[in-house]
Scaffold this active site. Structure first.
Site, PDB file in Angstrom:
ATOM      1  N   PRO A  55       0.813  -1.222   0.000  1.00  0.00           N
ATOM      2  CA  PRO A  55       0.000   0.000   0.000  1.00  0.00           C
ATOM      3  C   PRO A  55       0.846   1.271   0.000  1.00  0.00           C
ATOM      4  O   PRO A  55       2.024   1.251   0.331  1.00  0.00           O
ATOM      5  CB  PRO A  55      -0.789  -0.108   1.312  1.00  0.00           C
ATOM      6  CG  PRO A  55       0.101  -0.908   2.214  1.00  0.00           C
ATOM      7  CD  PRO A  55       0.820  -1.882   1.309  1.00  0.00           C
ATOM      8  N   CYS A  56       0.205   2.380  -0.387  1.00  0.00           N
ATOM      9  CA  CYS A  56       0.825   3.702  -0.278  1.00  0.00           C
ATOM     10  C   CYS A  56       0.798   4.108   1.195  1.00  0.00           C
ATOM     11  O   CYS A  56      -0.165   3.783   1.881  1.00  0.00           O
ATOM     12  CB  CYS A  56       0.044   4.731  -1.092  1.00  0.00           C
ATOM     13  SG  CYS A  56       0.186   4.494  -2.869  1.00  0.00           S
ATOM     14  N   PRO A  57       1.778   4.796   1.732  1.00  0.00           N
ATOM     15  CA  PRO A  57       2.990   5.257   1.067  1.00  0.00           C
ATOM     16  C   PRO A  57       4.171   4.286   1.227  1.00  0.00           C
ATOM     17  O   PRO A  57       5.292   4.647   0.911  1.00  0.00           O
ATOM     18  CB  PRO A  57       3.285   6.572   1.780  1.00  0.00           C
ATOM     19  CG  PRO A  57       2.870   6.296   3.190  1.00  0.00           C
ATOM     20  CD  PRO A  57       1.648   5.384   3.071  1.00  0.00           C
TER      21      PRO A  57
END
Length: 76
Positions: A11-13
């Site tokens: 996932p981001c970040p």
């Protein structure tokens, strides 16, 4: 020598942070291939890398993921 980083499912970040850490280990001007998921990862990571001074050379749609080719900032 090309270095690859598989960040599918990351996932981001976190995917940006892992890409940045890998780039820090590399020599200026070296090319890194990063595999990213569609959606937020491919929308956010290239822009963030560009803001860090790295050069996004190419983004290839591989169907299930994107291959991002980024060259480490030659000034670092």
């Amino acid at each position: 020598m090309k270095i690859s980083l598989d960040l599918r499912g990351t996932p981001c970040p976190i995917n940006f942070v892992r890409t940045k850490i890998q780039l820090e280990k590399m020599s200026p001007g070296e090319l890194l291939e990063v595999w990213l998921d569609p959606g937020e990862p491919i929308e956010q990571v290239p822009d963030s890398l560009t803001m860090e001074g790295h050069q996004v050379e190419k983004i290839e749609n591989q169907g299930q993921f994107f291959a991002l080719f980024v060259r480490k900032n030659p000034q670092q």
